[in-house]
Design a protein around this motif. Structure first.
Motif, PDB file in Angstrom:
ATOM      1  N   GLN A   3       0.842  -1.195   0.000  1.00  0.00           N
ATOM      2  CA  GLN A   3       0.000   0.000   0.000  1.00  0.00           C
ATOM      3  C   GLN A   3       0.873   1.239   0.000  1.00  0.00           C
ATOM      4  N   THR A   4       0.511   2.226  -0.794  1.00  0.00           N
ATOM      5  CA  THR A   4       1.253   3.478  -0.837  1.00  0.00           C
ATOM      6  C   THR A   4       0.335   4.613  -0.441  1.00  0.00           C
ATOM      7  N   PHE A   5       0.920   5.711   0.029  1.00  0.00           N
ATOM      8  CA  PHE A   5       0.145   6.841   0.498  1.00  0.00           C
ATOM      9  C   PHE A   5       0.655   8.116  -0.154  1.00  0.00           C
ATOM     10  N   LEU A  19       7.864   9.487  10.192  1.00  0.00           N
ATOM     11  CA  LEU A  19       7.248  10.048  11.393  1.00  0.00           C
ATOM     12  C   LEU A  19       5.829   9.526  11.554  1.00  0.00           C
ATOM     13  N   ILE A  20       5.112   9.417  10.448  1.00  0.00           N
ATOM     14  CA  ILE A  20       3.743   8.897  10.497  1.00  0.00           C
ATOM     15  C   ILE A  20       3.742   7.437  10.936  1.00  0.00           C
ATOM     16  N   ALA A  21       4.684   6.664  10.411  1.00  0.00           N
ATOM     17  CA  ALA A  21       4.767   5.251  10.782  1.00  0.00           C
ATOM     18  C   ALA A  21       5.033   5.087  12.271  1.00  0.00           C
ATOM     19  N   THR A  22       5.877   5.943  12.822  1.00  0.00           N
ATOM     20  CA  THR A  22       6.158   5.887  14.260  1.00  0.00           C
ATOM     21  C   THR A  22       4.917   6.260  15.067  1.00  0.00           C
ATOM     22  N   GLU A  23       4.234   7.312  14.659  1.00  0.00           N
ATOM     23  CA  GLU A  23       3.021   7.763  15.357  1.00  0.00           C
ATOM     24  C   GLU A  23       1.908   6.743  15.246  1.00  0.00           C
ATOM     25  N   ALA A  24       1.858   5.986  14.163  1.00  0.00           N
ATOM     26  CA  ALA A  24       0.782   5.009  13.942  1.00  0.00           C
ATOM     27  C   ALA A  24       0.734   3.947  15.030  1.00  0.00           C
ATOM     28  N   LYS A  33      -5.906  -4.113   8.928  1.00  0.00           N
ATOM     29  CA  LYS A  33      -6.179  -2.809   8.321  1.00  0.00           C
ATOM     30  C   LYS A  33      -5.226  -1.753   8.871  1.00  0.00           C
ATOM     31  N   PRO A  34      -3.922  -1.928   8.653  1.00  0.00           N
ATOM     32  CA  PRO A  34      -2.943  -0.975   9.169  1.00  0.00           C
ATOM     33  C   PRO A  34      -3.107   0.417   8.577  1.00  0.00           C
ATOM     34  N   GLY A  35      -3.735   0.492   7.418  1.00  0.00           N
ATOM     35  CA  GLY A  35      -3.937   1.795   6.787  1.00  0.00           C
ATOM     36  C   GLY A  35      -4.777   2.729   7.638  1.00  0.00           C
ATOM     37  N   MET A  36      -5.690   2.183   8.423  1.00  0.00           N
ATOM     38  CA  MET A  36      -6.529   3.025   9.276  1.00  0.00           C
ATOM     39  C   MET A  36      -5.690   3.687  10.361  1.00  0.00           C
ATOM     40  N   ALA A  37      -4.739   2.932  10.930  1.00  0.00           N
ATOM     41  CA  ALA A  37      -3.854   3.503  11.937  1.00  0.00           C
ATOM     42  C   ALA A  37      -2.959   4.568  11.308  1.00  0.00           C
ATOM     43  N   TRP A  38      -2.492   4.282  10.096  1.00  0.00           N
ATOM     44  CA  TRP A  38      -1.624   5.228   9.393  1.00  0.00           C
ATOM     45  C   TRP A  38      -2.360   6.550   9.136  1.00  0.00           C
ATOM     46  N   MET A  39      -3.606   6.458   8.683  1.00  0.00           N
ATOM     47  CA  MET A  39      -4.366   7.668   8.395  1.00  0.00           C
ATOM     48  C   MET A  39      -4.672   8.455   9.670  1.00  0.00           C
ATOM     49  N   ALA A  40      -5.009   7.740  10.759  1.00  0.00           N
ATOM     50  CA  ALA A  40      -5.274   8.417  12.026  1.00  0.00           C
ATOM     51  C   ALA A  40      -4.016   9.134  12.516  1.00  0.00           C
ATOM     52  N   LEU A 261      -8.689  16.752   7.082  1.00  0.00           N
ATOM     53  CA  LEU A 261      -8.662  16.857   8.534  1.00  0.00           C
ATOM     54  C   LEU A 261     -10.058  16.742   9.139  1.00  0.00           C
ATOM     55  N   LYS A 262     -11.032  16.320   8.371  1.00  0.00           N
ATOM     56  CA  LYS A 262     -12.403  16.250   8.872  1.00  0.00           C
ATOM     57  C   LYS A 262     -12.542  15.291  10.054  1.00  0.00           C
ATOM     58  N   ALA A 263     -11.775  14.208  10.039  1.00  0.00           N
ATOM     59  CA  ALA A 263     -11.896  13.209  11.107  1.00  0.00           C
ATOM     60  C   ALA A 263     -10.900  13.457  12.241  1.00  0.00           C
ATOM     61  N   ALA A 264     -10.221  14.604  12.230  1.00  0.00           N
ATOM     62  CA  ALA A 264      -9.205  14.850  13.256  1.00  0.00           C
ATOM     63  C   ALA A 264      -9.840  15.132  14.588  1.00  0.00           C
TER      64      ALA A 264
END
Length: 264
Positions: A3-5, A19-24, A33-40, A261-264
């Motif tokens: 998966q790419t972002f 940085l996003i991967a660390t925060e995930a 569904k690791p993509g959900m953690a990545w997006m959050a 940022l709607k779901a932030a």
């Protein structure tokens, strides 16, 4: 397929994938569904970047405070706190508003129920699949014996329970909310006095045979007893709404690419 972002930036300031991967790791997601953690994580970092940019625009300098003996805020956390303290205005709820919140749902202010219960524990670690299966089978067998001869509960507890309460026939004495794990409390809440849980109850400790000996439902607390805590809760809720509105206003004026940022 890997998966790419899309690259993410806030007002031209890029947020690195590393940085996003660390925060995930701080954002749980459904299995597979690791993509959900990545997006959050990406949203959280984008909001943080947006707030720090606003703090810099206002010329704020970090003044970290000591959170606990020897534990200090980071400079970024200090600046975020200072900005929100400066920018977010919250009205103190009126006495009438606090009273109205209480009257709208008095049941929310009921004291914890008290229980007298007994159990027989068949212990197994959460990560030991084989031991969990054995413990469940043993609990089911012994539960059948208890159902056939209820007076044998004490003796069976002494013979089989992995809890120190076995010395007292499995009796736990008087317990209330927070004294046991959530699964145990949930089972107690469904039982009538003198009743056995119909099936072994699973918890992190293993499987329990549970008997409820007595129950006293908590009374609804008077307004005066909860007024201070309720006012504090309303103030916190109002602060959350106001801070979200502040961030939303910043986001509307910002140029954010790669994420919403709607779901932030």
């Amino acid at each position: 397929m890997k998966q790419t972002f899309t690259d993410i930036s806030v007002n031209g300031e890029a947020i690195s994938p590393e940085l996003i991967a660390t925060e995930a790791q701080n954002h749980p997601a459904p299995k597979g569904k690791p993509g959900m953690a990545w997006m959050a994580a990406a949203r959280a970092l984008a909001v943080r970047t947006l707030i720090l940019q606003e703090a810099r625009r206002r010329g704020l300098a970090a003044s970290p405070i000591e959170l606990a003996p020897g534990l200090w805020e980071t400079e970024e956390d200090a600046i975020i706190r200072q900005l929100l303290d400066e920018a977010v205005e919250v009205e103190t709820p009126t006495p009438e508003a606090v009273r109205a919140a209480y009257d709208a749902n008095p049941e929310r202010h009921r004291a914890p129920s008290l229980y007298e219960a007994a159990h027989i524990l068949f212990a197994a670690r959460p990560d030991d699949v084989v031991a969990r299966k054995v413990a469940k089978d043993q609990a089911t067998t012994v539960l059948g014996k208890v159902k056939a001869e209820p007076k044998a509960f004490d003796a069976l507890a002494k013979d089989h329970s992995a809890c120190s309460s076995r010395a007292n026939g499995g009796r736990l004495g008087q317990i209330s909310a927070g004294d046991t794990v959530a699964e145990f409390e949930a089972a107690l809440a469904t039982l009538n006095q003198g009743e056995l849980a119909p099936e072994p109850v699973e918890s992190r400790y293993g499987f329990h045979i549970i008997r409820l000996d007595a129950k006293a439902k908590g009374e609804i607390l008077p307004f005066e007893a909860v007024e201070t805590a309720l006012r504090s809760a309303l103030e916190k809720a109002a602060w959350v709404r106001a801070s979200r509105a502040f961030v939303d206003a910043l986001a509307e004026q910002a140029e954010v690419t790669g994420i919403t940022l709607k779901a932030a």
